[in-house]
Design an enzyme around this catalytic site. Sequence first.
Site, PDB file in Angstrom:
ATOM      1  N   SER A 154      15.236 -16.835  23.103  1.00 17.04           N
ATOM      2  CA  SER A 154      14.047 -17.463  23.674  1.00 17.04           C
ATOM      3  C   SER A 154      13.276 -18.345  22.706  1.00 17.04           C
ATOM      4  CB  SER A 154      13.114 -16.388  24.226  1.00 17.04           C
ATOM      5  OG  SER A 154      12.694 -15.541  23.178  1.00 17.04           O
TER       6      SER A 154
ATOM      7  N   HIS B 227      16.322 -14.340  29.487  1.00 20.28           N
ATOM      8  CA  HIS B 227      16.173 -15.790  29.688  1.00 20.28           C
ATOM      9  C   HIS B 227      17.442 -16.464  30.209  1.00 20.28           C
ATOM     10  CE1 HIS B 227      12.155 -16.130  27.901  1.00 20.28           C
ATOM     11  NE2 HIS B 227      12.545 -15.096  27.169  1.00 20.28           N
TER      12      HIS B 227
ATOM     13  N   LYS C  21      10.981 -13.468  34.925  1.00 19.18           N
ATOM     14  CA  LYS C  21      11.207 -14.893  34.647  1.00 19.18           C
ATOM     15  C   LYS C  21      11.779 -15.559  35.896  1.00 19.18           C
ATOM     16  CE  LYS C  21      11.054 -13.620  29.896  1.00 19.18           C
ATOM     17  NZ  LYS C  21      10.851 -12.164  29.936  1.00 19.18           N
TER      18      LYS C  21
END
Length: 397
Positions: free
Chosen positions: A185, A213, A245
């Site tokens: 990330s 991610h 996310k």
Amino acid sequence: MDDFPEVRQFEERRGAIVASGADFPYFRVHQGNIRDTTEIGGRSYLSFGSYNYLGLSGHPAVNEAAHRAVERYGTSVSASRMLSGERDLTVRLERALADFLGVGDCLALVSGHATNVTAIGHLVGAQDLVLHDALAHDSILQGCVLSGAARRPFAHNDMERLAYLLRSNRSRFRRVLIAVEGAYSMDGDLVDLPAVIELKQRYGALLMVDEAHSIGTVGDSGRGVGEFFGVDRSGVDLWMGTLSKAFASCGGYLGGSPRMVSWLRHTLPGFVYSVGLTPANAAAALAATELIVAEPRRVRTLRRNAELFLGLASAAGLATGSSAHTPIVPCLLGDSARTLAVADRLYDRGVIVDPIFHPAVEEGLARLRFFVTSEHGEDDIRRAVSVLAEEVGSTEG
Ligand code: PMP
């Protein structure tokens, strides 16, 4: 506790930022949902600070699913799932996630961070070793501490070093767990998954991949690094990810073989002794998973936007490091004061990006970290990169 030396040190660090004259970049209050833009203090900004990668937080179908869940189930399940906290929404979510990942079963927990802590704490102990990428997220490190296992980092994505650590340590420990991330990330690069799987098989180690991610963002249909590299799903023992996310919710998941997941479901402390996901969060993540499958164009748009951002930034001579195949593009500036100054100038010009300093990244590697989303328009990306290049240029020398 007010008198702890740590409290004073923290206050001095914060004071230094304020004294630099820059606008304090943390805890800004956003007045609504963040997709491509956000509103702060009545002003609209182009945002690259949120990991609402697919724009599903705020999507009408996801909102509607959360509303319906609250109407029917209230705002809390008010018990551990093992006791009175089980609802069909979480059962369906876990089935949908397992199908999405291509694994036998999946377990959903209330926090992504806590998922790593409790999972690592549970899988390994004092007779064991964890080998993790040097850039591993804090939650992986906290899990190692909780477990009592020995821990050795290997330089970021350095497969030779990982092989060396396995060769020289494997026989000295009961279990060796390799912990890596799908997409990193702070740097926006991917793990070399086929190489890690080959090593874990060669040395009889366990492998956990944190897809916080990479899930929903990487691979043709967003199924993460497993899809990107086309690996056999059983090559990874534990597929971990977050719901906060691409899945537009809050929580974490652990996916893998039905037998392992069944064991975790009945014994994992952070699951058994914690409340079940809220109905709204379970419903939002389920709706988001269904949308990602039903509308694959979102993932394609995200990829196109990320490639555009990265291509323009490199063409402008900005230092994007090893970023590739992810929607995370850093602009490495090195010096913390300069990084803060550029972030501040961008903010003044209506572009939000988070400055990242030590200890989140190594000293001297401070950076601005851009999260690109499927919601950004081509013009937004062009404007952001051109403003960024101007401001970086004006602080050069
Ligand atoms: N793992 C990684 C790699 C992360 O980046 C994060 C947080 N951004 C987490 C775990 C924790 O997830 P959450 O924020 O959903 O608790």
